[in-house]
Every structure is written in structure tokens, then in C-alpha cells.
Design a protein around this motif. Structure first.
Motif, PDB file in Angstrom:
ATOM      1  N   LEU A 176       0.883  -1.170   0.000  1.00 30.10           N
ATOM      2  CA  LEU A 176       0.000   0.000   0.000  1.00 30.10           C
ATOM      3  C   LEU A 176       0.912   1.209   0.000  1.00 30.10           C
ATOM      4  CD1 LEU A 176      -2.188  -1.262   2.860  1.00 30.10           C
ATOM      5  CD2 LEU A 176      -3.211  -0.323   0.832  1.00 30.10           C
ATOM      6  N   GLY A 177       0.524   2.249  -0.703  1.00 30.35           N
ATOM      7  CA  GLY A 177       1.346   3.447  -0.712  1.00 30.35           C
ATOM      8  C   GLY A 177       0.513   4.706  -0.762  1.00 30.35           C
ATOM      9  N   LEU A 178       1.038   5.748  -0.147  1.00 29.03           N
ATOM     10  CA  LEU A 178       0.487   7.097  -0.229  1.00 29.03           C
ATOM     11  C   LEU A 178       1.578   7.951  -0.847  1.00 29.03           C
ATOM     12  CD1 LEU A 178      -1.074   7.437   3.340  1.00 29.03           C
ATOM     13  CD2 LEU A 178      -2.279   6.951   1.201  1.00 29.03           C
ATOM     14  N   SER A 179       1.296   8.553  -2.006  1.00 31.82           N
ATOM     15  CA  SER A 179       2.353   9.263  -2.705  1.00 31.82           C
ATOM     16  C   SER A 179       1.866  10.589  -3.280  1.00 31.82           C
ATOM     17  CB  SER A 179       2.927   8.387  -3.824  1.00 31.82           C
ATOM     18  OG  SER A 179       1.940   8.078  -4.775  1.00 31.82           O
ATOM     19  N   CYS A 180       2.842  11.378  -3.702  1.00 37.15           N
ATOM     20  CA  CYS A 180       2.578  12.647  -4.381  1.00 37.15           C
ATOM     21  C   CYS A 180       2.581  12.346  -5.872  1.00 37.15           C
ATOM     22  CB  CYS A 180       3.653  13.679  -4.043  1.00 37.15           C
ATOM     23  SG  CYS A 180       3.790  14.018  -2.277  1.00 37.15           S
ATOM     24  N   GLY A 181       1.407  12.157  -6.446  1.00 33.62           N
ATOM     25  CA  GLY A 181       1.306  11.731  -7.832  1.00 33.62           C
ATOM     26  C   GLY A 181       1.365  10.225  -7.926  1.00 33.62           C
ATOM     27  N   CYS A 182       1.148   9.715  -9.138  1.00 36.96           N
ATOM     28  CA  CYS A 182       1.033   8.261  -9.287  1.00 36.96           C
ATOM     29  C   CYS A 182       2.264   7.587  -9.863  1.00 36.96           C
ATOM     30  CB  CYS A 182      -0.202   7.905 -10.099  1.00 36.96           C
ATOM     31  SG  CYS A 182      -0.190   8.522 -11.769  1.00 36.96           S
ATOM     32  N   GLY A 183       3.220   8.328 -10.393  1.00 35.85           N
ATOM     33  CA  GLY A 183       4.394   7.694 -10.971  1.00 35.85           C
ATOM     34  C   GLY A 183       4.014   6.848 -12.176  1.00 35.85           C
ATOM     35  N   THR A 184       4.836   5.857 -12.466  1.00 33.92           N
ATOM     36  CA  THR A 184       4.566   4.939 -13.569  1.00 33.92           C
ATOM     37  C   THR A 184       4.636   3.514 -13.039  1.00 33.92           C
ATOM     38  OG1 THR A 184       6.888   4.662 -14.208  1.00 33.92           O
ATOM     39  CG2 THR A 184       5.702   6.547 -15.170  1.00 33.92           C
ATOM     40  N   SER A 185       4.329   2.546 -13.891  1.00 31.69           N
ATOM     41  CA  SER A 185       4.394   1.153 -13.459  1.00 31.69           C
ATOM     42  C   SER A 185       5.825   0.724 -13.155  1.00 31.69           C
ATOM     43  CB  SER A 185       3.776   0.238 -14.513  1.00 31.69           C
ATOM     44  OG  SER A 185       4.484   0.364 -15.727  1.00 31.69           O
ATOM     45  N   ARG A 186       6.804   1.418 -13.730  1.00 27.16           N
ATOM     46  CA  ARG A 186       8.209   1.059 -13.504  1.00 27.16           C
ATOM     47  C   ARG A 186       8.896   1.924 -12.459  1.00 27.16           C
ATOM     48  NH1 ARG A 186      10.750  -1.352 -18.768  1.00 27.16           N
ATOM     49  NH2 ARG A 186       8.860  -2.082 -19.752  1.00 27.16           N
ATOM     50  N   GLU A 187       8.396   3.120 -12.259  1.00 28.08           N
ATOM     51  CA  GLU A 187       9.073   4.061 -11.363  1.00 28.08           C
ATOM     52  C   GLU A 187       8.057   4.768 -10.476  1.00 28.08           C
ATOM     53  OE1 GLU A 187      12.295   6.011  -9.667  1.00 28.08           O
ATOM     54  OE2 GLU A 187      12.308   4.339 -11.076  1.00 28.08           O
ATOM     55  N   PRO A 188       8.229   4.682  -9.151  1.00 30.59           N
ATOM     56  CA  PRO A 188       7.312   5.398  -8.263  1.00 30.59           C
ATOM     57  C   PRO A 188       7.546   6.903  -8.361  1.00 30.59           C
ATOM     58  CG  PRO A 188       9.098   4.435  -7.005  1.00 30.59           C
ATOM     59  CD  PRO A 188       9.264   3.974  -8.433  1.00 30.59           C
ATOM     60  N   PRO A 189       6.612   7.689  -7.858  1.00 30.07           N
ATOM     61  CA  PRO A 189       6.829   9.133  -7.859  1.00 30.07           C
ATOM     62  C   PRO A 189       8.026   9.493  -6.988  1.00 30.07           C
ATOM     63  CG  PRO A 189       4.756   8.568  -6.786  1.00 30.07           C
ATOM     64  CD  PRO A 189       5.347   7.304  -7.290  1.00 30.07           C
ATOM     65  N   SER A 190       8.524  10.691  -7.159  1.00 27.12           N
ATOM     66  CA  SER A 190       9.695  11.157  -6.423  1.00 27.12           C
ATOM     67  C   SER A 190       9.452  11.185  -4.911  1.00 27.12           C
ATOM     68  CB  SER A 190      10.075  12.549  -6.922  1.00 27.12           C
ATOM     69  OG  SER A 190      11.184  13.033  -6.241  1.00 27.12           O
ATOM     70  N   ASP A 191       8.211  11.481  -4.513  1.00 31.15           N
ATOM     71  CA  ASP A 191       7.874  11.546  -3.082  1.00 31.15           C
ATOM     72  C   ASP A 191       6.778  10.544  -2.745  1.00 31.15           C
ATOM     73  OD1 ASP A 191       9.677  13.623  -2.331  1.00 31.15           O
ATOM     74  OD2 ASP A 191       8.322  15.095  -3.215  1.00 31.15           O
ATOM     75  N   VAL A 192       7.111   9.609  -1.859  1.00 30.52           N
ATOM     76  CA  VAL A 192       6.166   8.620  -1.344  1.00 30.52           C
ATOM     77  C   VAL A 192       6.121   8.825   0.164  1.00 30.52           C
ATOM     78  CG1 VAL A 192       5.635   6.164  -1.088  1.00 30.52           C
ATOM     79  CG2 VAL A 192       6.715   6.997  -3.200  1.00 30.52           C
ATOM     80  N   ALA A 193       4.980   9.274   0.664  1.00 29.33           N
ATOM     81  CA  ALA A 193       4.861   9.587   2.088  1.00 29.33           C
ATOM     82  C   ALA A 193       4.888   8.330   2.953  1.00 29.33           C
ATOM     83  CB  ALA A 193       3.576  10.369   2.344  1.00 29.33           C
ATOM     84  N   LEU A 194       4.337   7.237   2.436  1.00 26.74           N
ATOM     85  CA  LEU A 194       4.321   5.974   3.169  1.00 26.74           C
ATOM     86  C   LEU A 194       4.187   4.840   2.178  1.00 26.74           C
ATOM     87  CD1 LEU A 194       4.050   4.171   5.730  1.00 26.74           C
ATOM     88  CD2 LEU A 194       1.588   4.675   5.670  1.00 26.74           C
ATOM     89  N   GLU A 195       5.123   3.901   2.230  1.00 29.56           N
ATOM     90  CA  GLU A 195       4.988   2.637   1.505  1.00 29.56           C
ATOM     91  C   GLU A 195       4.962   1.549   2.559  1.00 29.56           C
ATOM     92  OE1 GLU A 195       7.106   0.556  -2.185  1.00 29.56           O
ATOM     93  OE2 GLU A 195       8.242   0.377  -0.324  1.00 29.56           O
ATOM     94  N   LEU A 196       3.924   0.752   2.517  1.00 29.61           N
ATOM     95  CA  LEU A 196       3.732  -0.341   3.460  1.00 29.61           C
ATOM     96  C   LEU A 196       3.856  -1.636   2.678  1.00 29.61           C
ATOM     97  CD1 LEU A 196       2.543  -1.340   6.262  1.00 29.61           C
ATOM     98  CD2 LEU A 196       0.318  -1.082   5.200  1.00 29.61           C
ATOM     99  N   CYS A 197       4.759  -2.520   3.096  1.00 31.68           N
ATOM    100  CA  CYS A 197       4.953  -3.811   2.436  1.00 31.68           C
ATOM    101  C   CYS A 197       4.708  -4.916   3.460  1.00 31.68           C
ATOM    102  CB  CYS A 197       6.364  -3.929   1.866  1.00 31.68           C
ATOM    103  SG  CYS A 197       6.717  -5.567   1.170  1.00 31.68           S
ATOM    104  N   VAL A 198       3.720  -5.740   3.197  1.00 28.59           N
ATOM    105  CA  VAL A 198       3.394  -6.870   4.070  1.00 28.59           C
ATOM    106  C   VAL A 198       3.956  -8.118   3.414  1.00 28.59           C
ATOM    107  CG1 VAL A 198       1.531  -8.233   5.082  1.00 28.59           C
ATOM    108  CG2 VAL A 198       1.311  -5.729   4.921  1.00 28.59           C
ATOM    109  N   ARG A 199       4.921  -8.762   4.103  1.00 23.52           N
ATOM    110  CA  ARG A 199       5.563  -9.978   3.580  1.00 23.52           C
ATOM    111  C   ARG A 199       5.124 -11.168   4.429  1.00 23.52           C
ATOM    112  NH1 ARG A 199      11.770  -8.124   2.910  1.00 23.52           N
ATOM    113  NH2 ARG A 199      11.779  -9.208   4.907  1.00 23.52           N
ATOM    114  N   PHE A 200       4.591 -12.176   3.792  1.00 19.05           N
ATOM    115  CA  PHE A 200       4.035 -13.307   4.518  1.00 19.05           C
ATOM    116  C   PHE A 200       5.077 -14.350   4.891  1.00 19.05           C
ATOM    117  CE2 PHE A 200       0.425 -11.225   2.782  1.00 19.05           C
ATOM    118  CZ  PHE A 200      -0.535 -11.372   3.774  1.00 19.05           C
ATOM    119  N   ARG A 201       6.076 -14.566   4.040  1.00 15.80           N
ATOM    120  CA  ARG A 201       7.062 -15.614   4.308  1.00 15.80           C
ATOM    121  C   ARG A 201       7.745 -15.402   5.647  1.00 15.80           C
ATOM    122  NH1 ARG A 201      12.269 -15.469   1.549  1.00 15.80           N
ATOM    123  NH2 ARG A 201      11.140 -13.923   0.375  1.00 15.80           N
ATOM    124  N   ASP A 202       8.160 -14.152   5.924  1.00 20.34           N
ATOM    125  CA  ASP A 202       8.846 -13.874   7.198  1.00 20.34           C
ATOM    126  C   ASP A 202       7.983 -13.048   8.150  1.00 20.34           C
ATOM    127  OD1 ASP A 202       8.976 -11.554   5.709  1.00 20.34           O
ATOM    128  OD2 ASP A 202      11.144 -11.352   5.816  1.00 20.34           O
TER     129      ASP A 202
END
Length: 182
Positions: A77-103
Motif C-alpha cells: 500500500l502506498g500514499l504518494s505525491c502523484g502516481c508515478g509509472t508502473s516502472r518508477e514510483p513518484p519522487s515523493d512517497v509519504a508511506l509505503e507499506l509492504c506486508v511480507r508473509f514468508r517472514d
């Protein structure tokens, strides 16, 4: 059952989040409950990028209700300034949350002026269960985001991106399906 005022599924989507990109769904003249539900599911399809009207501000919250996939790897999940592209996130991402199940990790980080910061890892518990529903609430406070899962506080994330009104995009990707946004 009454829905919260910020809910964005189906026809209420235009009030809070709007799916961005080139999603041009044709509207039909006949609106049965089934077609409205199908339209809402298309609007909430993962990967999802949606506009947060007016950006974030103190007192605003974002709610994501979904279900973890039966065989999950990770989701973001992410909250960002603008949407960026599928290959590159925007320059400013206020919060990126990554939930990993394996660990069983819940990782958080921010990106400021194109540079990712350090990852925060500590959480008191791992709240996500495969094939089970969840509700994430992200409250914007003056100095931090407070994140709750299923009503229990999971972590605080202090602001690195300070212009909150420019945080105008919610994005979601990975091993989950989204059922409601608010």
C-alpha cells in the motif's frame, strides 16, 4: 447497515478516491444491483491507483478493506505525491507499506526527492492471515500516520514528506483483493 461517509466503492467513488490511468468503463443505461457491484469490483481491481481528493491533511483517514489471497507472497500500500509509472514510483512517497508473509514482516519506508529512506520493521504483532479479510485504517495526524489493522494499532510512521496536501495518490498491489475503500 450504514456505510462510513468516505466510502468510495461503486457510485460513491467520485467523492474521495478516483481510479487513475486509462480505465474507460462504459456505463450502461440499465443499473441493476449486480451491474453496480461488478462496476465497483472493476474500480477496485488490484493493482489499484486512485486519487485522494484534496490530498492528505491532519484529521483525514484512508481505509482499505480487503481479503488476503489464499497463497499470499506480499502486498503493498502506498500514499504518494502523484502516481508515478508502473516502472518508477513518484519522487515523493509519504508511506509505503509492504506486508511480507514468508517472514511475517510489515515494512514501512518513505521516498523523499527520489531517495528511499530506511525501512521501519518493528510491529507488536502480524495481523494478516491468508484467505482472511482485514481492515487497514491510516490516520493522518500532525506529525505522523497512525496505522490500525482490524481496530488494533499496528504502528506509527512519522512524516518524512511534509507537504501533506500533495500526498494525493493511494496505490495498492500484490497478494490481496480490495473490497472497499474509504
Amino acid at each position: 447497515m450504514a456505510e462510513p461517509p468516505n466510502v468510495t466503492a461503486d457510485h460513491r467513488q467520485k467523492h474521495f478516491l478516483q481510479r487513475s490511468g486509462t480505465d474507460n468503463h462504459k456505463k450502461t443505461e440499465h443499473h441493476s444491483p449486480r451491474s453496480a457491484d461488478q462496476e465497483a469490483q472493476r474500480n477496485l481491481a488490484v493493482p489499484f491507483r486512485g486519487l485522494i481528493r484534496g490530498g492528505m491533511r491532519t484529521g483525514k483517514k484512508v481505509i482499505v478493506v480487503g481479503v488476503v489471497d489464499p497463497r499470499p507472497d506480499r502486498f503493498y500500500l502506498g500514499l504518494s505525491c502523484g502516481c508515478g509509472t508502473s516502472r518508477e514510483p513518484p519522487s515523493d512517497v509519504a508511506l509505503e507499506l509492504c506486508v511480507r508473509f514468508r517472514d511475517r514482516q510489515v515494512l514501512r519506508r518513505a521516498r523523499v526527492s527520489g531517495t528511499w529512506g530506511e525501512v521501519d520493521r518493528a510491529v507488536p504483532f502480524f495481523p494478516f492471515i491468508r484467505d482472511q479479510p482485514f481492515r487497514i485504517e491510516i490516520y493522518c495526524e500532525q506529525s505522523r500516520f497512525r496505522v490500525l489493522v482490524d481496530g488494533q494499532q499496528l504502528f506509527d510512521f512519522y512524516h518524512r514528506v511534509t507537504s501533506l496536501k500533495e500526498v494525493d495518490t493511494l496505490w495498492i498491489n500484490g497478494s490481496l483483493s480490495v473490497t472497499k475503500l474509504g
